[in-house]
Scaffold this active site. Structure first.
Site, mmCIF file in Angstrom:
data_model
loop_
_atom_site.group_PDB
_atom_site.id
_atom_site.type_symbol
_atom_site.label_atom_id
_atom_site.label_comp_id
_atom_site.label_asym_id
_atom_site.label_seq_id
_atom_site.Cartn_x
_atom_site.Cartn_y
_atom_site.Cartn_z
ATOM 1 N N ARG A 179 0.869 -1.089 -0.075
ATOM 2 C CA ARG A 179 0.053 -0.086 -0.009
ATOM 3 C C ARG A 179 0.924 1.143 0.135
ATOM 4 N NH1 ARG A 179 -4.579 0.153 4.701
ATOM 5 N NH2 ARG A 179 -5.207 1.979 2.956
ATOM 6 N N CYS A 235 -0.700 6.443 9.063
ATOM 7 C CA CYS A 235 -0.966 5.028 8.562
ATOM 8 C C CYS A 235 -2.323 5.498 7.349
ATOM 9 C CB CYS A 235 -1.457 4.276 9.298
ATOM 10 S SG CYS A 235 -2.841 4.778 10.428
#
Length: 281
Positions: A179, A235
């Site tokens: 990611r 995040c």
């Protein structure tokens, strides 16, 4: 790691009738927002109460602020009061295993100055594997007064992140490497990472069998970082970042702050640049 408690220690604490302890179940699934509450109703640790990531540990989603913005803190503190938590209460939080949602509640409590907070090592899974009782009984709660205030120094916003990246501050991206690199993005309309961010996947502070790294292993994991520099942790939406914050503090880092909106907030501003792999988009 001082903020962990073993299953055996918690069991002894509950059996000894130490009543000033509140156990909180925070199990949750990002792809099924009702799953955690259903699991709680089916079976939980004796006396445990449930707090939901979306309903209790996050605020209203708006154009900016990310997909799990911080809750309104007066409302959050009132919820804590309603489940019997004040400054004198020992809080034990558990997840399905050593997952990200327990760290989110740990961070929220730390941000309002509560120090007696522990995460159950191994979570619900370990409790069951060790042969301990679970129940579907909902506990009766005794409200308490909790005079607390959110510490704004614990966080940075998007503009501050922009500014800090021009200084010696380090920005950590806690998502999985695929990611971070932009190879895979299951939740957001854009893929990649904030320019300059370093990738420290939150799962990497756990061993292969799911236990928290401790001692020398934890020091080695963060050895590329300077403890004298400010570390900003992000995040996707400010949840899994809290796992890294807990680990960084256990490793002796003092200047650690959360970017609550994280990547989901960053990409809500069209003018913000994104990096794919090692290049800039």
């Amino acid at each position: 790691m001082t903020n962990l408690i073993s299953v055996e220690r918690l069991k002894r604490r509950l059996e000894n009738g130490q009543n000033n302890t509140v156990v909180v179940d925070v199990r949750f699934k990002l792809d099924d927002e009702d799953a955690g509450r259903k699991m709680y109703l089916e079976g939980h640790l004796p006396g445990a109460v449930y707090l939901d990531l979306n309903r209790d540990l996050s605020g209203k989603v708006e154009k900016h602020g990310g997909t799990h913005p911080l809750p309104d803190f007066p409302t959050f503190i009132k919820k804590l009061e309603n489940i019997g938590i004040n400054h004198e209460t020992t809080v034990v939080i558990y997840d399905e295993g050593n997952d990200m949602f327990a760290a989110r509640l740990w961070w929220l409590l730390e941000a309002i100055g509560h120090e007696r907070v522990y995460i159950l090592e191994g979570g619900f899974k370990q409790w069951v594997e060790d042969g301990n009782e679970i129940t579907s009984d909902i506990p009766k709660l005794e409200p308490k007064k909790f005079h607390a205030q959110f510490n704004e120094d614990k966080i940075v916003d998007m503009k501050t992140v922009r500014e800090k990246l021009e200084t010696n501050a380090v920005l950590i991206d806690s998502r999985a490497e695929n990611r971070y690199l932009g190879d895979f993005e299951p939740f957001y309309s854009k893929a990649g990472h904030i320019p300059g961010a370093k990738n420290f996947p939150w799962q990497a502070v756990l061993t292969e069998d799911g236990r928290w790294l401790k001692g020398e292993e934890l020091q080695e994991h963060f050895s590329s970082l300077d403890k004298e520099e400010e570390v900003i942790v992000s995040c996707g939406s400010g949840v899994s970042a809290c796992v890294n914050i807990l680990a960084l503090k256990a490793a002796g880092f003092k200047q650690v702050r959360l970017y609550p909106g994280s990547f989901s907030d960053w990409i809500s501003y069209d003018e913000n640049e994104i990096e794919i792999g090692e290049g800039e988009l």
